[in-house]
Design a protein around this motif. Structure first.
Motif, PDB file in Angstrom:
ATOM      1  N   VAL A 175      -3.201 -48.677   3.292  1.00 36.55           N
ATOM      2  CA  VAL A 175      -3.985 -49.015   2.106  1.00 36.55           C
ATOM      3  C   VAL A 175      -5.368 -49.502   2.541  1.00 36.55           C
ATOM      4  O   VAL A 175      -5.477 -50.339   3.433  1.00 36.55           O
ATOM      5  N   ASN A 176      -6.422 -48.973   1.908  1.00 33.40           N
ATOM      6  CA  ASN A 176      -7.781 -49.346   2.320  1.00 33.40           C
ATOM      7  C   ASN A 176      -8.324 -50.532   1.527  1.00 33.40           C
ATOM      8  O   ASN A 176      -7.599 -51.168   0.740  1.00 33.40           O
TER       9      ASN A 176
ATOM     10  N   LEU B 251       1.801 -59.325   5.091  1.00 37.17           N
ATOM     11  CA  LEU B 251       1.803 -59.484   3.632  1.00 37.17           C
ATOM     12  C   LEU B 251       3.136 -60.039   3.143  1.00 37.17           C
ATOM     13  O   LEU B 251       3.233 -60.505   2.012  1.00 37.17           O
TER      14      LEU B 251
ATOM     15  N   GLY C 211      -7.908 -50.807  -2.253  1.00 45.14           N
ATOM     16  CA  GLY C 211      -6.557 -50.855  -2.814  1.00 45.14           C
ATOM     17  C   GLY C 211      -5.947 -49.481  -3.011  1.00 45.14           C
ATOM     18  O   GLY C 211      -4.962 -49.319  -3.736  1.00 45.14           O
ATOM     19  N   ASN C 212      -6.526 -48.473  -2.362  1.00 41.99           N
ATOM     20  CA  ASN C 212      -5.990 -47.110  -2.464  1.00 41.99           C
ATOM     21  C   ASN C 212      -5.136 -46.774  -1.266  1.00 41.99           C
ATOM     22  O   ASN C 212      -5.442 -47.162  -0.141  1.00 41.99           O
ATOM     23  N   ARG C 213      -4.067 -46.009  -1.540  1.00 43.22           N
ATOM     24  CA  ARG C 213      -3.225 -45.537  -0.453  1.00 43.22           C
ATOM     25  C   ARG C 213      -3.947 -44.370   0.218  1.00 43.22           C
ATOM     26  O   ARG C 213      -4.077 -43.305  -0.382  1.00 43.22           O
TER      27      ARG C 213
ATOM     28  N   ASN D   4      -6.076 -54.548  -5.904  1.00 44.97           N
ATOM     29  CA  ASN D   4      -5.580 -55.379  -4.806  1.00 44.97           C
ATOM     30  C   ASN D   4      -4.759 -54.543  -3.823  1.00 44.97           C
ATOM     31  O   ASN D   4      -4.472 -53.365  -4.075  1.00 44.97           O
ATOM     32  N   ILE D   5      -4.421 -55.155  -2.691  1.00 43.69           N
ATOM     33  CA  ILE D   5      -3.749 -54.415  -1.620  1.00 43.69           C
ATOM     34  C   ILE D   5      -2.378 -53.916  -2.059  1.00 43.69           C
ATOM     35  O   ILE D   5      -1.993 -52.779  -1.754  1.00 43.69           O
ATOM     36  N   PHE D   6      -1.641 -54.758  -2.807  1.00 40.95           N
ATOM     37  CA  PHE D   6      -0.288 -54.359  -3.233  1.00 40.95           C
ATOM     38  C   PHE D   6      -0.327 -53.077  -4.047  1.00 40.95           C
ATOM     39  O   PHE D   6       0.591 -52.269  -4.023  1.00 40.95           O
ATOM     40  N   ASN D   7      -1.436 -52.911  -4.778  1.00 39.17           N
ATOM     41  CA  ASN D   7      -1.599 -51.734  -5.599  1.00 39.17           C
ATOM     42  C   ASN D   7      -1.456 -50.445  -4.806  1.00 39.17           C
ATOM     43  O   ASN D   7      -1.007 -49.422  -5.336  1.00 39.17           O
ATOM     44  N   GLY D   8      -1.858 -50.474  -3.547  1.00 34.80           N
ATOM     45  CA  GLY D   8      -1.857 -49.258  -2.753  1.00 34.80           C
ATOM     46  C   GLY D   8      -0.493 -48.877  -2.206  1.00 34.80           C
ATOM     47  O   GLY D   8      -0.276 -47.719  -1.821  1.00 34.80           O
ATOM     48  N   PHE D   9       0.420 -49.820  -2.148  1.00 35.92           N
ATOM     49  CA  PHE D   9       1.754 -49.492  -1.639  1.00 35.92           C
ATOM     50  C   PHE D   9       2.658 -49.008  -2.783  1.00 35.92           C
ATOM     51  O   PHE D   9       2.427 -49.342  -3.950  1.00 35.92           O
TER      52      PHE D   9
ATOM     53  N   GLN E 180       2.721 -45.932   5.247  1.00 31.02           N
ATOM     54  CA  GLN E 180       1.743 -46.032   4.164  1.00 31.02           C
ATOM     55  C   GLN E 180       0.601 -46.930   4.647  1.00 31.02           C
ATOM     56  O   GLN E 180       0.834 -47.970   5.248  1.00 31.02           O
TER      57      GLN E 180
END
Lengths: 469, 469, 469
Positions: free
Chosen positions: B363-364, B414, B367-369, C211-216, B361
Motif C-alpha cells: 500500500v502506498n 500495523l 492508501g492505494n494497493r 488511510n493505509i488500512f484502506n489499501g489492504f 499486498q
C-alpha cells in the motif's frame, strides 16, 4: 512550394535541435560518468585583476561533472592581496609556487593576534593614529607545498609577501552535503569584485559581480557598523575595478608569527596566540589545524632516492579533512620513474601538474584506454573512481598534486608487493589469464616495489629481486 | 499537397516524440517515486559465461530507480570460478544456494594465508616448481545463508567447490556517497570479460567489456610487473571468450581454512591468519568481519516453530554495514503463515524470493494497493520507504531475503503487540476510526504476536489470547 | 496555402514549447539556486478538515527547491485531533500558538503510559467496559515555543486541549538521506484522510488520499488484527470525509503527565514513565528527548531587554538533531531593533514569521539585493547558504523561527564584535575598500554588539561605545 521546403528544413532543424538536446539531457543525468575519452584540461576562463588573475576550469566538463568538483588557479603577483571571500563549498588548496600570508576569519572565534603595545581604542585624529594597535584573527605563513583545508562560508585572504608569483590551486567539492546550494561554485566577495561576472555559470545573465556590502542599502550598513553614510558607500566599492586581487600600497603590516624556524620577534605574540578568551568553541573549530606541508621528503610515505617520493594527507593526519570529505596526495618522480598502475577504490582524483610532464594512461570500466598522452605543467586531469592509471615521468622531474573526494581515499595497485595480484591465489591467476603456474608466479612476485619503479630498460625478468620501498 | 500532409504527419510525430520525452524526463526527476503500480521483477539481461551466468535486473525500472539500487544474480556452476572484479558501489550479497570459496583483496592488507612449507621464492625452472609455495589474502568458505558485505573498489572472487550450482544475489547501492560515479553499476574486471558489453547502461554504444590489463599498453604491463611482453599480452586475454565465470581445469588448490566445525588441517594456517605484519591497517579494515550467516534458526530474532523465523543483520551485528549503509533480513515462513503488515521507517527494501511463493499486498502513501499478487522463487519486488506490506505464504515454505538501504532499518508494524495501534491511546483510535471503545480495544489488544501469525481460519475474535513471540 | 501557414504556426508553437521546456529543464537542474529574486511566500494549498486545516507551501518554488525542503502549517481548532500520520522525511516542528497534547509511536518501544488501576484485559460486555484500563506510548504536553524533532516513518498525533487554535509549523528535509524516496513530501495516514489528494505533487493524477488500512483487503486486516470483517472495514474509513483533523466527541481521556510545574496526579504515572521493560532500545531511541522550548528568554543565547532575544537549538542541546540534520533559531525583537547583517556558513535557513513584521534585505553571491521588503506574520522566506541578510523590526514586536538544514548551523556576521570585519587585519580592510586607517578602525571597532543593535537614530559615530551583549 518554396515555402513548404523551407518549412521542411525548419522542422528538420528543429528535430536535430531536439535530438541534440535530448541526448545532452540523457547524458547529463544519470549517465554523466560514461567517459569514453578523457582530456588534459586547461582553464576555460581567466579573471584579470590589478595584481594577479584567477583561472577557472569549466566545471561542466564531463570529467569534472562526473567527479562533482570544480577547480581554480590563483596567481597572485608580488605585493598582491587576494581579498577575503568565501564559498558555498568546502575547498582544499595547494600552494604550487611562491610564499605568502594567509588569514581566515572563523565565526565566533577570538582575535588572537594582538599588537604588542597596550590596546588604544581612543584616537582623536590622524596625528595620533600611530598609537592605535590592531587585533585580528590568526595569520599564517604559507609556502610551496602547503595544503590548506577551508570549510564553506569561511572568509579567507592571501597576500604575496615574496618576490615571485604566489600560485595556489583549489578544488571545490560541489557534490558534498557541505554545499547546500546547487552544483555550482559561488564565491561571495567581502571586498573586491569581479567585473566579468561569474562566467562559469550557465543559464544566468552575466553581470559584474560586486561585494556583499554593495547589495545592502548604504543606510543599513551605516547603522550596522555605526559609521557615516559616506564610509558605508565606500565599503560598497562601486567604482572599484581592481578585481579581487589588488596591489597593496605601502607596507603590509599585519601581525604575523615568526617564520618557521625563527625565534618569536615579540613575546606578546606568542601570548596572543594562546591567551584565548573562552566560549567553548576555541578548543574545536578555532584552534583546528587546517594546513600541512606535503613537500617535505622526510615525511613522505614512499621515498626512493633514485625515483622520487609520494606523500599523502588524509583525515588521520589532518582531522578537519574528515569534515570536508577531501584528501590530497603529492608526488614527485624523476625521469623514467613509473607510478605502478593503480585505481582509487572510494574516490575520484583530480590530478594537477605543478612541474614537468608525464605520460599517462587511464583505463575505464570497459577495459578501454580513455586517455593515453602527455600531461604537463598547469594541466589537470580527473581520474574517476575505479579507473586504473599509470604515470611515467617524461621530463627531468614530474611533480603533481592529486585532490581526492574522500577523507581517506584508498588506492589499489595492479602491480607490486601490495597489489591485488599478490593477494590473489595462484589458481585464480592461472585460470583467469590462462597462463602457466610459472608465469603466474612471475606475475605475482616479480615486482617487489609497492608504488614506484623504473620504467626504462628491457622487460625481461626471471625471478624476484630484493625488496625495496 | 501530398508533401504538405507528409510534412504535417512528420511534425505530429515530432510533437509526440517530444511530449513523450518531456513526460519521461518529468517523471525521471524529481517524481521518480510516484509508484502507482509495483511488479514482481525478473532479470532483464543474461550474461552467459563458460561456467555460469550473470543475470542483471534493469536498474532503470521505476521501483529500483526510486530505491537507488541495482540488483544481480550470479549462477556459478560446479567448478566454476567467478573471476575477480570490483564495483564502484558498496555491495551486499546473499548466498541463496550452494557452497563455495570466496576471496577478497583489500588494499594494503597482508597475504595472511601462506602455504605450510617454508616460503621458497627461488626457482630455477619448471622442474622445481612444485617446491614453490603460494601466499595470498584470506579465503573463506561460503554456504547458503551467508550475507557478505563488500566495499567499493575491492576485488572479489568466488569458486564453486560443491556439486550443485552456487547462486548468489547482490544488491548495489547506487545512491550512496560510497558510489562517486553516476547512478549506474559498473563492474571492473581484473580478469575475464563480458563479450556482450554493459547492456544495462543506457545511451552508451555497447562494446565487449574487457579486463583492465587490456586497456594498458602491453609494454606498460611488462614494465610494471617485470615480465616479458608475451606474458603481458596474455594478461590482456584478448582472445578469451569465456566470460567472467570460467571452468577451473584440474584441482583448485588454494590455501583455505578448515570448514566450520572441523579442526584446522595445519597449524601454520592458523598462525598465518593471526600473524599479521603490522602497518596499522590490519586491526581495522583488514580484519573487519564482512560475513554472517542468516540461515541459522537458533540465532533468529523471531522464531515460532509452527510459523517460521525472521533474522536480521544490521550494523550492531556486523559493524561494516554502518560503513556501507545497507542491512539485511532473512525470512522463512510456512504455508498460511502471515508476516503482520508493516512499513520500513527509514529504508527502502529489496525483497528477493529464494524459495516458494507468497501472496503480497503493498500500500502506498495515497492508501492505494499498488501490488496484490503472487511472488515466487527468483522474483524481486521493491518495497519503498513508508509503503506498508503484508506477506502470506502460499506454498509449503516461503523463504526470502530483504536488502535494506539503511544500516539500521527500522520496521513499524500495523498490528501486533509492538504495533503502532498498541502505542496509540484508545481515544485516538475511537475518534480516528469512528469505532466504539470495545472495538478499539479489540483492534489494539487482540493480536498478541509481534511479527508472525496464522493467516488462515475464520476471522472472529472477541478477546486477547495468550501472548506468543 | 492556408494549411501551410497553419502548419508553420503549429511548428512555431512547437518550437516555443520546446524552448520553454528546455529552459525550464536547464533551470531545474543543475542551476536551481540561481535566485535572482526572492519573495515572501504564503501557502499555495489549503486542505480543509472537520476541525482545522493544513496549509502547504509549494515545494517547487525556487527558494524551497534550492533549500531542499518543504513546509506546512497545521491549524488545529479547540478539541481538534490531528490523526496519526508519518512522513518519508525527517521533520522539525515549532508550536507557533496554543497548547495541546502530542504523542509519537516509536517502533519497538514499550507502552510506558499505563492507567493506574490494575490492567484488566478481560471484559465480557459493554456493561463492564469501564473496568478496562488503557496503556500506550508517551504523551507530552506541548505549548507555544516548543520545537519538536520527528524522524521519518514515526507516526505522530496532536490534540488541542486549549481554547485557542493550536498552530504548528513544520519543515520537511527532502534533500537528506533520511528521505529515501524522491524530493516530495509524502504523508502516510494511519487514520483520517485527505479528500483533495496530494495536490502538491506534480505530474500525478490526483485522487483522494486514504488511510493505509484502506489499501489492504479487509480480510487481511481482520486476520492481522484478529477482528471481524465489519470492524476491519470500519478501519478503512471509506465513507469518512472529515479529513485528517477531526473533532473529538466527549472527553479526551488519554493518560498524560502533569503539566510542567505541577505535582504528579498519580504515582503510577511516574512509575509508568520510568518502569520500561527492556529490549535495549529504550535507552537510546525510546527515551531520546525530542522536544525543547525556545520561548523562554532566560535560556536565550542573546538577550538585551531593550532590543529582544535570540535562542538557538542545535545538536549540542538536542542530540537527536544530529540524526535529522536540522536545527532551529527563535528570535524576538522590538520595534527598530536590528539583527546585524549575517550569513549562514553551512546551511540554508527557512524563516517563518510568527508575529509582527520586519523589513528584510537579502544579498546573493553576485552582490545583488535579491529581496528588500516587508515580511509579516504567517509568511515564509528562505535564506540560502552564504546569502547575507539583515532584519529590522517594523512593528511593536517581530517574532520569527528559522529552521536550518544543518544540525550545527554556523552564522557569520558582517558587523559587530565577533564579525568577519573584526577578524580581518586593518591592512586588508584599508586595501580592500580603499579607505583610510581611521575609517577602517571605525568599520572594525565601532559596533560593539554581537547580534542585535538599534537601527534608528542618525548614523554618525566617531568612536566605540561601551560593549554590550
Amino acid at each position: 512550394m518554396a515555402r513548404v521546403s523551407s518549412l521542411l528544413s525548419f522542422c528538420l532543424t528543429l528535430l536535430i535541435l531536439f535530438h541534440g538536446y535530448a541526448a545532452q539531457q540523457g547524458q547529463q543525468f544519470p549517465n554523466e560518468c560514461q567517459l569514453d575519452q578523457l582530456n588534459a584540461l586547461e582553464p576555460s576562463h581567466v579573471l584579470k585583476s590589478e595584481a594577479g588573475r584567477i583561472e577557472v576550469w569549466d566545471h561542466h566538463a564531463p570529467q569534472l561533472r562526473c567527479s562533482g568538483v570544480s577547480f581554480a588557479r590563483y596567481i597572485i603577483e608580488s605585493k598582491g592581496l587576494y581579498l577575503p571571500s568565501f564559498f558555498n563549498t568546502a575547498k582544499l588548496s595547494f600552494v604550487a609556487k611562491g610564499r605568502g600570508l594567509m588569514g581566515k576569519v572563523i565565526p565566533g572565534c577570538a582575535e588572537t593576534f594582538q599588537d604588542s603595545s597596550e590596546f588604544q581604542p581612543r584616537f582623536e585624529g590622524q596625528g595620533q593614529s600611530q598609537r592605535f594597535r590592531d587585533m585580528h584573527q590568526k595569520v599564517e605563513h604559507i609556502r610551496s607545498g602547503d595544503t590548506i583545508a577551508t570549510t564553506p562560508g569561511v572568509a579567507q585572504w592571501f597576500y604575496n609577501d615574496g618576490q615571485e608569483p604566489l600560485v595556489i590551486v583549489s578544488v571545490f567539492d560541489l557534490a558534498s552535503h557541505q554545499n547546500q546550494l546547487d552544483r555550482n561554485p559561488r564565491p561571495f566577495y567581502l571586498a573586491g569584485n569581479n567585473p566579468q561576472g561569474q562566467v562559469w555559470l550557465q543559464g544566468r545573465e552575466q553581470q559584474p559581480q560586486k561585494n556583499i556590502f554593495n547589495g545592502f542599502g548604504p543606510e543599513v550598513i551605516a547603522q550596522a557598523l555605526k559609521i557615516d553614510l559616506q564610509t558605508a558607500q565606500q565599503l560598497q566599492n562601486q567604482d572599484d575595478n581592481r578585481g579581487n586581487i589588488v596591489r597593496v600600497q605601502g607596507p603590509f603590516g599585519v601581525i604575523r608569527p615568526p617564520l618557521r624556524g625563527q625565534r618569536p620577534q615579540e613575546e606578546e605574540e606568542e601570548e596572543g596566540r594562546h591567551g584565548r578568551h573562552g566560549n567553548g568553541l576555541e578548543e574545536t573549530i578555532c584552534s583546528a589545524r587546517c594546513t600541512d606541508n606535503l613537500d617535505d621528503p622526510s615525511r613522505a610515505d614512499v621515498y626512493k632516492p633514485q625515483l622520487g617520493y609520494i606523500s599523502t594527507l588524509n583525515s588521520y593526519d589532518l582531522p578537519i579533512l574528515r569534515f570536508i570529505r577531501l584528501s590530497a596526495l603529492r608526488g614527485s618522480i624523476r625521469q623514467n620513474a613509473m607510478v605502478l598502475p593503480q585505481w582509487n577504490a572510494n574516490a575520484n582524483a583530480i590530478l594537477y601538474v605543478t612541474d614537468g610532464e608525464a605520460q599517462i594512461q587511464i583505463v575505464n570500466d570497459n577495459g578501454n584506454r580513455v586517455f593515453d598522452g602527455q600531461v604537463s605543467q598547469g594541466q589537470l586531469i580527473a581520474v574517476p573512481q575505479g579507473f586504473s592509471v599509470v604515470k611515467r615521468a617524461t621530463s627531468n622531474r614530474f611533480q603533481w598534486v592529486e585532490f581526492k573526494t574522500n577523507a581517506n581515499a584508498q588506492i589499489n595497485t595492479l602491480a607490486g608487493r601490495t597489489s591485488v595480484l599478490r593477494g590473489l591465489p595462484l589458481e585464480v591467476i592461472t585460470n583467469g589469464f590462462q597462463i602457466s603456474p610459472e608465469e603466474a608466479r612471475r606475475v605475482k612476485f616479480n615486482t617487489l616495489e609497492t608504488t614506484l619503479t623504473h620504467s626504462s630498460g628491457p622487460a625481461s625478468y626471471g625471478m624476484p629481486r630484493v625488496a625495496a620501498a
